[in-house]
Design an enzyme around this catalytic site. Structure first.
Site, PDB file in Angstrom:
ATOM      1  N   GLY A   1       6.281   8.182   0.923  1.00  0.00           N
ATOM      2  CA  GLY A   1       7.329   7.855   1.881  1.00  0.00           C
ATOM      3  C   GLY A   1       8.112   6.624   1.460  1.00  0.00           C
ATOM      4  CG  HIS A   2       6.243   2.796   1.264  1.00  0.00           C
ATOM      5  ND1 HIS A   2       4.904   3.078   1.397  1.00  0.00           N
ATOM      6  CD2 HIS A   2       6.565   2.014   2.325  1.00  0.00           C
ATOM      7  CE1 HIS A   2       4.434   2.488   2.477  1.00  0.00           C
ATOM      8  NE2 HIS A   2       5.420   1.835   3.061  1.00  0.00           N
TER       9      HIS A   2
ATOM     10  CB  VAL B   1       7.832  11.606   3.003  1.00  0.00           C
ATOM     11  CG1 VAL B   1       7.078  12.408   1.945  1.00  0.00           C
ATOM     12  CG2 VAL B   1       9.201  11.179   2.475  1.00  0.00           C
TER      13      VAL B   1
ATOM     14  CB  SER C   1       1.136   6.417   8.093  1.00  0.00           C
ATOM     15  OG  SER C   1       0.744   5.149   8.585  1.00  0.00           O
TER      16      SER C   1
ATOM     17  CE1 TYR D   1      -4.351   0.820  -0.350  1.00  0.00           C
ATOM     18  CE2 TYR D   1      -3.671   2.680   0.984  1.00  0.00           C
ATOM     19  CZ  TYR D   1      -4.591   2.081   0.151  1.00  0.00           C
ATOM     20  OH  TYR D   1      -5.745   2.742  -0.195  1.00  0.00           O
TER      21      TYR D   1
ATOM     22  CD  GLN E   1      10.413  -0.931  10.976  1.00  0.00           C
ATOM     23  OE1 GLN E   1       9.416  -1.628  11.069  1.00  0.00           O
ATOM     24  NE2 GLN E   1      10.637  -0.143   9.935  1.00  0.00           N
TER      25      GLN E   1
END
Length: 281
Positions: A32-33, A172, A181, A28, A149
């Site tokens: 950011g990814h 981001v 998110s 998803y 994490q």
């Protein structure tokens, strides 16, 4: 771009590359990814991405079953971003019958997300360790938004002598400050309008720190006051902790501090953080 579903398929495809950047995700995908992918592309001649919603990091009352998924859209974005390999294993491929080995960091379970979500970091550390063993990356990229994490993964790499460099990429944000998110999709319009209060709380405390405040409880109170001004926001925790141990501080010293928050908007739980640079940094 090759899409692989088994460990054997991936290892065969991996053999074609020497240096490989790796971005582990639960899919998803958002900007950011893609920022992680973009940095990996700049630093490595080839990039791999995994898409795996890891069941072992979800608690019994958490949102594993309804975690957002859109693999076709993810693959379109990754191909446009120039990714070379995509690993999309099944749960059975990652956790075959009889699986019983986990990576555990007891200290991580005592604070912040670990205390709020028992067993979460056992699942995170285990799946990341497995992915590193499968992918054999040269560098792996993680977002600062999931600050605890990053601490867990870095310690695991040090403790287990894993031959991978961990690269942390800045959070981001939306124009109003909300950290990107996958869970933001759960927010209704009223909650979405309220959600930037996390950023405002962190920014206000960071401004107090920049002005010379070093008392940690004062900064917690600053963040608490900002959150109290938003009726929809229900804090799970408000933290001013050491950036490496994540233990709560009384006073901020030369190492700086990590400001972090977990806040609920009804059933939606959001996290965010702000790293305060220390005078010795």
């Amino acid at each position: 771009m090759k899409v692989l579903h088994t460990v054997a398929e991936f290892r065969q495809a991996r053999a074609a590359f020497d240096v490989l950047g790796f971005v582990p995700t639960m899919g998803y995908l958002h900007q950011g990814h893609l920022a992680l992918v973009e940095q990996a592309r700049r630093e490595c001649p080839a990039v791999a991405v995994s898409i795996f919603v890891n069941p072992t990091q979800f608690g019994p009352n958490e949102d594993y079953a309804r975690y957002p998924r859109d693999t076709d859209r993810d693959l379109t974005l990754l191909e446009a971003a120039g990714v070379d390999l995509v690993f999309i294993p099944s749960v059975e491929e990652m956790y075959p019958p009889g699986f019983g080995t986990y990576v555990i960091q007891p200290a991580a379970d005592e604070v912040l997300e670990g205390a709020a979500r028992p067993g979460h970091f056992r699942g995170v550390a285990t799946v990341v360790c497995k992915l590193f063993n499968i992918v054999q990356p040269t560098k792996s990229y993680f977002g600062q938004k999931d600050a605890q994490q990053t601490v867990v993964v870095r310690q695991m790499v040090r403790d287990l002598n894993l031959p991978v460099e961990i690269v942390i990429v800045s959070t981001v944000r939306e124009p109003d400050g909300l950290a990107l998110s996958s869970r933001n999709v759960y927010l209704n319009a009223e909650q979405r309008a309220a959600a930037p209060v996390l950023y405002r709380a962190l920014r206000t405390a960071a401004e107090r720190y920049a002005a010379g405040e070093r008392d940690a409880e004062t900064l917690r109170a600053v963040m608490r006051s900002v959150l109290t001004g938003e009726p929809l926001a229900r804090p799970d925790y408000i933290s001013v902790a050491h950036p490496l141990t994540l233990r709560e501080l009384d006073r901020i010293g030369a190492d700086g501090a990590l400001l972090s928050l977990a806040v609920r908007f009804d059933q939606v739980r959001l996290i965010d953080n702000w790293l305060l640079e220390g005078e010795g940094t």
